[in-house]
Design a protein around this motif. Structure first.
Motif, PDB file in Angstrom:
ATOM      1  N   VAL A 152      -0.263 -11.218  -7.556  1.00 22.89           N
ATOM      2  CA  VAL A 152       0.962 -10.793  -8.245  1.00 22.89           C
ATOM      3  C   VAL A 152       1.223  -9.312  -7.967  1.00 22.89           C
ATOM      4  O   VAL A 152       2.356  -8.916  -7.673  1.00 22.89           O
ATOM      5  N   SER A 153       0.159  -8.485  -8.019  1.00 28.66           N
ATOM      6  CA  SER A 153       0.352  -7.044  -7.768  1.00 28.66           C
ATOM      7  C   SER A 153       0.882  -6.806  -6.361  1.00 28.66           C
ATOM      8  O   SER A 153       1.808  -6.009  -6.179  1.00 28.66           O
ATOM      9  N   VAL A 154       0.296  -7.482  -5.379  1.00 29.18           N
ATOM     10  CA  VAL A 154       0.727  -7.262  -3.993  1.00 29.18           C
ATOM     11  C   VAL A 154       2.185  -7.688  -3.822  1.00 29.18           C
ATOM     12  O   VAL A 154       2.989  -6.962  -3.231  1.00 29.18           O
ATOM     13  N   PHE A 155       2.545  -8.838  -4.390  1.00 34.72           N
ATOM     14  CA  PHE A 155       3.937  -9.298  -4.270  1.00 34.72           C
ATOM     15  C   PHE A 155       4.879  -8.337  -4.990  1.00 34.72           C
ATOM     16  O   PHE A 155       5.938  -7.995  -4.469  1.00 34.72           O
ATOM     17  N   LEU A 168       4.442  -5.107  -5.694  1.00 35.08           N
ATOM     18  CA  LEU A 168       4.556  -3.824  -4.988  1.00 35.08           C
ATOM     19  C   LEU A 168       5.407  -3.964  -3.741  1.00 35.08           C
ATOM     20  O   LEU A 168       6.239  -3.103  -3.430  1.00 35.08           O
ATOM     21  N   THR A 169       5.227  -5.070  -3.013  1.00 39.61           N
ATOM     22  CA  THR A 169       6.025  -5.286  -1.813  1.00 39.61           C
ATOM     23  C   THR A 169       7.499  -5.377  -2.168  1.00 39.61           C
ATOM     24  O   THR A 169       8.360  -4.751  -1.533  1.00 39.61           O
ATOM     25  N   TRP A 170       7.784  -6.137  -3.232  1.00 38.09           N
ATOM     26  CA  TRP A 170       9.180  -6.299  -3.656  1.00 38.09           C
ATOM     27  C   TRP A 170       9.763  -4.958  -4.089  1.00 38.09           C
ATOM     28  O   TRP A 170      10.866  -4.599  -3.689  1.00 38.09           O
ATOM     29  N   GLU A 171       9.006  -4.197  -4.872  1.00 40.48           N
ATOM     30  CA  GLU A 171       9.470  -2.885  -5.327  1.00 40.48           C
ATOM     31  C   GLU A 171       9.820  -1.983  -4.145  1.00 40.48           C
ATOM     32  O   GLU A 171      10.826  -1.287  -4.165  1.00 40.48           O
ATOM     33  N   SER A 172       8.966  -2.010  -3.125  1.00 45.01           N
ATOM     34  CA  SER A 172       9.201  -1.109  -1.992  1.00 45.01           C
ATOM     35  C   SER A 172      10.465  -1.502  -1.236  1.00 45.01           C
ATOM     36  O   SER A 172      11.155  -0.649  -0.702  1.00 45.01           O
ATOM     37  N   THR A 173      10.781  -2.797  -1.197  1.00 47.28           N
ATOM     38  CA  THR A 173      11.995  -3.189  -0.477  1.00 47.28           C
ATOM     39  C   THR A 173      13.233  -2.857  -1.296  1.00 47.28           C
ATOM     40  O   THR A 173      14.279  -2.562  -0.742  1.00 47.28           O
ATOM     41  N   LEU A 215       0.836  -1.198   0.000  1.00 46.50           N
ATOM     42  CA  LEU A 215       0.000   0.000   0.000  1.00 46.50           C
ATOM     43  C   LEU A 215       0.879   1.260   0.000  1.00 46.50           C
ATOM     44  O   LEU A 215       0.618   2.228  -0.707  1.00 46.50           O
ATOM     45  N   TYR A 216       1.954   1.180   0.791  1.00 45.31           N
ATOM     46  CA  TYR A 216       2.905   2.278   0.913  1.00 45.31           C
ATOM     47  C   TYR A 216       3.563   2.550  -0.430  1.00 45.31           C
ATOM     48  O   TYR A 216       3.751   3.700  -0.833  1.00 45.31           O
ATOM     49  N   GLN A 217       3.907   1.443  -1.131  1.00 49.11           N
ATOM     50  CA  GLN A 217       4.554   1.579  -2.442  1.00 49.11           C
ATOM     51  C   GLN A 217       3.580   2.160  -3.461  1.00 49.11           C
ATOM     52  O   GLN A 217       3.941   3.018  -4.256  1.00 49.11           O
ATOM     53  N   LEU A 218       2.322   1.705  -3.400  1.00 49.92           N
ATOM     54  CA  LEU A 218       1.306   2.189  -4.345  1.00 49.92           C
ATOM     55  C   LEU A 218       1.197   3.711  -4.279  1.00 49.92           C
ATOM     56  O   LEU A 218       1.040   4.389  -5.297  1.00 49.92           O
ATOM     57  N   LEU A 219       1.316   4.252  -3.046  1.00 50.07           N
ATOM     58  CA  LEU A 219       1.163   5.693  -2.865  1.00 50.07           C
ATOM     59  C   LEU A 219       2.371   6.490  -3.339  1.00 50.07           C
ATOM     60  O   LEU A 219       2.382   7.707  -3.252  1.00 50.07           O
ATOM     61  N   LYS A 220       3.392   5.784  -3.834  1.00 49.68           N
ATOM     62  CA  LYS A 220       4.563   6.503  -4.338  1.00 49.68           C
ATOM     63  C   LYS A 220       4.425   6.804  -5.821  1.00 49.68           C
ATOM     64  O   LYS A 220       5.169   7.609  -6.358  1.00 49.68           O
ATOM     65  N   TYR A 221       3.516   6.105  -6.505  1.00 48.64           N
ATOM     66  CA  TYR A 221       3.392   6.313  -7.947  1.00 48.64           C
ATOM     67  C   TYR A 221       2.635   7.604  -8.227  1.00 48.64           C
ATOM     68  O   TYR A 221       1.666   7.921  -7.530  1.00 48.64           O
ATOM     69  N   PRO A 222       3.050   8.337  -9.278  1.00 51.97           N
ATOM     70  CA  PRO A 222       2.467   9.664  -9.522  1.00 51.97           C
ATOM     71  C   PRO A 222       0.952   9.631  -9.756  1.00 51.97           C
ATOM     72  O   PRO A 222       0.257  10.572  -9.364  1.00 51.97           O
ATOM     73  N   GLY A 229      -8.540 -15.615 -12.175  1.00 55.92           N
ATOM     74  CA  GLY A 229      -7.629 -14.667 -12.812  1.00 55.92           C
ATOM     75  C   GLY A 229      -7.487 -13.387 -12.014  1.00 55.92           C
ATOM     76  O   GLY A 229      -6.374 -12.900 -11.798  1.00 55.92           O
ATOM     77  N   LEU A 230      -8.622 -12.855 -11.552  1.00 58.78           N
ATOM     78  CA  LEU A 230      -8.562 -11.597 -10.788  1.00 58.78           C
ATOM     79  C   LEU A 230      -7.783 -11.787  -9.495  1.00 58.78           C
ATOM     80  O   LEU A 230      -6.984 -10.933  -9.103  1.00 58.78           O
TER      81      LEU A 230
END
Lengths: 255, 223
Positions: free
Chosen positions: A147-150, A152-157, A89-96, A140-141
């Protein structure tokens, strides 16, 4: 409507089509299939639970739970980091497109849609099929969400500065510093004090306490700096003052 | 002797149906890892409950030392961690247990989702389960502040800013949680109360509903 009429549960349900209590099935009807919960199944469950607990206790002893320095609201340079399960969630809030003016998208709309979708899953996925492959939209959803949660979590680390994070939260011993010494007077009259703190405990810049820094290194860094944060020529003054300052910091850093 | 005691209580309270729901029922083959090892996915719910029990017990011991006051909160945690006998283990159980609970809830949710177990007639139990997930995330969020260390304070500040960005009612939510203009003494007291009283009460109520429904409806059948 007659209460309970038309209720039909699948599986091992013991609530029947018609109202009224039906006693549990006799185990002899299903030889080798079902198992009594007490004591047969529960004993096995307890054994698995005991192994789980031992592993868990080993973890708690091998890896002490982290504790950073006491909260200090004045240290505004601190880069915050939530617990790992909020990182996506924290990472999501970093995107413009999900921050600033669009913060409401990242903070409310996307998590809100996921929340409502999860809550209403039984009504969104109404078909009688239960196998994942036979309901591709739902599966699928959910896979997309995972996949999105994983991701985003990976990106933030990856984008987090772990070295600075470890530094900024360190518990620093409270040491008494001779504020009347010549060295401290130079320290506080120069720009050092702004970043490294009144007690050398570190603010934006790192702490000196317990680092055991040699005086020659202090002299060098005070003049040349360490890119990108520590500026060059931070020290402005005579050679003699620089030496006094270096010796003061070197001495204090041994505490 | 035990049978007599049982009869004595049963005569007055009619506990046989309760006992049946609690213990005297059978476990179907398709959820029993002893028959099909792949059935271990059906253990995630039970393990979640196990970790929640660990959280409640270790939390009860933590409160014996913890002081919910900005002057002493950090010192009490530091003391507990470094000076109290086995304090590191008790705090470790609560700290790591929180992570393990989240992981287990996640896995349990995925198992229920991918086996389609939320379908009729189990929609209500799914709703209760999702609510439990959010209560547990709330417990994680409020518990993170309590040690009153640097990461706790600044993460909570960010969290409350996110809460404040909710349209229309964001400001109210922030005031309700924060208790004052800044993250400070009031906030710590409120988070403590929410973490130790409000949310556990909701958690236990929802868990009871979760389990009563499971006993009434049984585990969903094999795929």
């Amino acid at each position: 409507m007659h209460r309970g009429k038309g209720m039909k549960f699948v599986g091992d349900s013991r609530v029947p089509k018609n109202s009224g209590f039906v006693p549990p099935k006799d185990y002899s009807e299903y030889p080798g299939k079902t198992e009594a919960f007490l004591p047969n199944f529960l004993l096995k469950e307890w054994m698995v639970g005991a192994v789980f607990l031992v592993g868990f206790l080993v973890l708690t002893m091998a890896e002490p739970s982290p504790l950073e320095a006491e909260a200090d609201p004045t240290k505004s340079g601190y880069i915050p980091l939530p617990d790992w399960y909020f990182l996506f969630l924290y990472q999501l809030l970093k995107y413009p497109y999900a921050a600033g003016h669009y913060k409401v998208i990242g903070a409310i709309i996307i998590p809100g849609l996921a929340l409502v979708g999860l809550l209403l899953a039984p009504w969104l996925d109404r078909g009688p099929e239960r196998r994942p492959l036979k309901r591709p939209v739902a599966t699928g959803l959910m896979l997309l969400a995972i996949v999105s949660v994983f991701y985003l979590t990976w990106e933030s680390t990856v984008s987090h500065d772990w070295k600075q994070a470890a530094e900024q939260g360190k518990i620093v011993k409270k040491v008494s510093i001779d504020k009347n010494s010549k060295g401290y007077k130079i320290y506080s009259s120069q720009s050092c004090v702004n970043c490294h703190g009144q007690n050398l405990e570190g603010q934006v810049g790192p702490s000196f306490i317990g680092k055991n820094i040699p005086a020659s290194l202090v002299e060098q860094v005070a003049v040349k700096g360490i890119p990108p944060k520590m500026p060059a020529n931070a020290f402005k003054g005579s050679k003699k003052d620089l030496k006094t300052l270096a010796e003061f910091i070197a001495k204090s850093s041994k505490k | 002797m035990l049978a007599k005691l049982y009869d004595w209580i049963d005569e007055r309270l009619d506990i046989t149906p309760m006992w049946r729901d609690l213990a005297d029922h059978e476990v179907p083959e398709h959820v029993n890892p002893a028959y099909h090892f792949s059935a271990f996915v059906y253990c995630f719910g039970g393990l979640t409950f196990f970790t929640i029990v660990i959280q409640i017990l270790s939390g009860m011991f933590l409160v014996m030392y913890y002081v919910p006051d900005i002057d002493r909160a950090w010192d009490s945690v530091f003391y507990l961690q470094n000076k109290v006998a086995y304090g590191q283990i008790v705090r470790g159980m609560h700290h790591w247990g929180a992570s393990v609970t989240i992981v287990m809830v996640f896995l349990h949710t995925l198992r229920v989702f991918f086996t389609g177990a939320y379908k009729k007639p189990r929609e209500l139990n799914w709703i209760v389960g999702v609510l439990l997930f959010f209560v547990i995330l709330g417990l994680g969020f409020t518990g993170y502040l309590l040690p009153w260390d640097m990461k706790a304070l600044f993460a909570t500040k960010v969290g409350l800013q996110i809460a404040a960005s909710v349209p229309f009612i964001g400001g109210w939510i922030q005031t309700l949680l924060q208790g004052s203009d800044v993250v400070g003494a009031q906030t710590l007291a409120r988070f403590f109360a929410i973490h130790v009283f409000f949310l556990p009460a909701v958690l236990l109520g929802l868990l009871a509903a979760h389990f009563i429904m499971i006993r009434r409806q049984g585990i969903s059948g094999p795929l």
